[in-house]
Design a protein around this motif. Sequence first.
Motif, PDB file in Angstrom:
ATOM      1  N   ARG A  97       0.832  -1.203   0.000  1.00  0.00           N
ATOM      2  CA  ARG A  97       0.000   0.000   0.000  1.00  0.00           C
ATOM      3  C   ARG A  97       0.871   1.258   0.000  1.00  0.00           C
ATOM      4  NH1 ARG A  97      -3.597   0.448   5.291  1.00  0.00           N
ATOM      5  NH2 ARG A  97      -3.951   2.432   4.263  1.00  0.00           N
ATOM      6  N   GLY A  98       0.243   2.373  -0.333  1.00  0.00           N
ATOM      7  CA  GLY A  98       0.974   3.630  -0.468  1.00  0.00           C
ATOM      8  C   GLY A  98       1.662   4.053   0.822  1.00  0.00           C
TER       9      GLY A  98
ATOM     10  N   ILE B 261       5.565   5.356   1.608  1.00  0.00           N
ATOM     11  CA  ILE B 261       5.992   6.598   2.277  1.00  0.00           C
ATOM     12  C   ILE B 261       7.023   6.276   3.365  1.00  0.00           C
ATOM     13  CG2 ILE B 261       5.229   8.538   3.727  1.00  0.00           C
ATOM     14  CD1 ILE B 261       2.502   8.342   2.263  1.00  0.00           C
TER      15      ILE B 261
ATOM     16  N   CYS C 100      -5.020  12.746   5.387  1.00  0.00           N
ATOM     17  CA  CYS C 100      -5.952  11.721   5.894  1.00  0.00           C
ATOM     18  C   CYS C 100      -5.423  11.050   7.160  1.00  0.00           C
ATOM     19  CB  CYS C 100      -6.282  10.683   4.829  1.00  0.00           C
ATOM     20  SG  CYS C 100      -4.925   9.613   4.407  1.00  0.00           S
TER      21      CYS C 100
ATOM     22  N   GLU D  19      -0.697   9.049   6.043  1.00  0.00           N
ATOM     23  CA  GLU D  19       0.572   9.513   5.453  1.00  0.00           C
ATOM     24  C   GLU D  19       1.443  10.164   6.522  1.00  0.00           C
ATOM     25  OE1 GLU D  19      -2.134  11.187   5.813  1.00  0.00           O
ATOM     26  OE2 GLU D  19      -2.596  12.353   4.033  1.00  0.00           O
TER      27      GLU D  19
ATOM     28  N   ALA E 199      -0.941   9.921  -4.269  1.00  0.00           N
ATOM     29  CA  ALA E 199      -1.983   8.929  -3.982  1.00  0.00           C
ATOM     30  C   ALA E 199      -3.273   9.285  -4.729  1.00  0.00           C
ATOM     31  CB  ALA E 199      -2.244   8.850  -2.485  1.00  0.00           C
TER      32      ALA E 199
ATOM     33  N   SER F  58      -0.719   5.408  -4.601  1.00  0.00           N
ATOM     34  CA  SER F  58      -1.607   4.403  -4.009  1.00  0.00           C
ATOM     35  C   SER F  58      -2.583   4.013  -5.102  1.00  0.00           C
ATOM     36  CB  SER F  58      -2.355   5.021  -2.821  1.00  0.00           C
ATOM     37  OG  SER F  58      -3.417   4.190  -2.440  1.00  0.00           O
TER      38      SER F  58
ATOM     39  N   GLN G  13      -5.134   1.801  -5.190  1.00  0.00           N
ATOM     40  CA  GLN G  13      -6.540   1.436  -4.918  1.00  0.00           C
ATOM     41  C   GLN G  13      -7.514   2.582  -5.131  1.00  0.00           C
ATOM     42  OE1 GLN G  13      -6.361   0.485  -0.735  1.00  0.00           O
ATOM     43  NE2 GLN G  13      -4.196   0.674  -1.129  1.00  0.00           N
TER      44      GLN G  13
ATOM     45  N   ALA H  43      -5.754  -3.414   2.935  1.00  0.00           N
ATOM     46  CA  ALA H  43      -5.048  -2.177   2.578  1.00  0.00           C
ATOM     47  C   ALA H  43      -5.982  -0.984   2.709  1.00  0.00           C
ATOM     48  CB  ALA H  43      -4.530  -2.284   1.151  1.00  0.00           C
TER      49      ALA H  43
ATOM     50  N   PHE I  90     -12.222  12.381   2.408  1.00  0.00           N
ATOM     51  CA  PHE I  90     -10.789  12.447   2.681  1.00  0.00           C
ATOM     52  C   PHE I  90     -10.577  13.435   3.823  1.00  0.00           C
ATOM     53  CE2 PHE I  90      -6.728  14.650   2.085  1.00  0.00           C
ATOM     54  CZ  PHE I  90      -5.852  13.579   2.113  1.00  0.00           C
TER      55      PHE I  90
END
Length: 383
Positions: free
Chosen positions: A37-38, A42, A64, A67, A136, A158, A160, A240, A331
């Motif tokens: 996953r993103g 990071i 969010c 991150e 993302a 990301s 997804q 994820a 978000f």
Amino acid sequence: MYISAFPTFSFSKLIKRKKAQVFSDYFGYENTRFFYRGAYAIFYGVKALGLKPKDTVLVPAYHCGIEINAILKAGINVKFYDVTHELEVDIESIKSNIDEHTKAVFVIHYYGFPQEMVSLNKLCQTHGLKVIEDCAHGLFSFYKSKSLGAWGDISVFSFQKSLPTADGGAIVFNDRKEDCFITQKKPALLTTLRAYLLLYSEHIHMFKGFLFSVFNTLILKPSRFILKILKRGGSKVITANTNEFDAQYVSLGPSGITEKLIDSIDAHGIVVNRRRNYQHLLEGTKHIKNIKLLFNNLPVGVCPLFFPIRVNQRDLMQQYLSDHGIETFIFGKKLHNLLPKEQCPVAWAYSDELLCLPIHQDMNPGNIEYILKVLEDENCPLN
Ligand SMILES: Cc1ncc(COP(=O)(O)O)c(C=O)c1O
């Protein structure tokens, strides 16, 4: 009608149609490393940049949360800078936050709309800071004819959010060749099967609604039951799709299905459909009285992720749309608890107000017309 918030998965999407490869077309695989996953990209990215404890990354007040936690879990400090009403980075706020510990600036291209990277890069060069580009939301978007993800020292993705994948993130090294200091594992088969089954059920729901209850009874419910038993027996299933950063899985790579999907997808088609849907909503919402948009136009080069609107009674509105079969996304609902309450009123306001309407590539003009009809209805909380 049912409209999912994100693109859905179907087996036909695994068949490569055109020679349109997501990453090799845009960045080349040499400088790219893929993750489960993103957020893990990071985590790996800040370590790869050589940041050390006591170093600080300047991060945006609107985020969010995951991150920010990815950076903190890597042992690096964060300091927040402000964003404007248009969700642009506030350069003056960045300048005023730079001190002897600042080593990098983290920038998010919200909803696929690019930040002004020329002045940001110039500022960072002047102060010897690295730029971490969070794409993302920005896969396939361009800024000044250069793709997002090609501006920072490193950039993260990301999948997804914009692709029909259940997992997957990436880091692109623009400043050097990737250096591999981790060995990656694949997620467990059960994790992957569960995630793709759920994504496939979204496809059935959206495109074969008449079959959905049969699918639910014959496939989904029994699968959930089997999964419960397997979990009791000790099998581990992760996802994820949480906002929790679980550092024990940081070295996981993407699933095999995700790898296949990101190599099969028609990137151009995705951009065309997303822009068409966004433009359609933009035109249609002009006639709706009380609607407030975040972005009033769609600049050339933008591949929009969602159609964000500002609503006073946001949660009520989300429920109303869901009751009408329209799934939405929020978000930044919970800003990080390190962000001072008195800093950046815009971020706090948007955290309460912004609601993202879907415009993804699986949707057609009929879906957009339906959304407009539901928004115009006298029972809509906007009216
Ligand atoms: C701006 C931003 N960056 C990073 C991430 C992390 O991506 P992932 O969910 O793939 O870990 C997200 C996810 O919500 C995000 O919205």
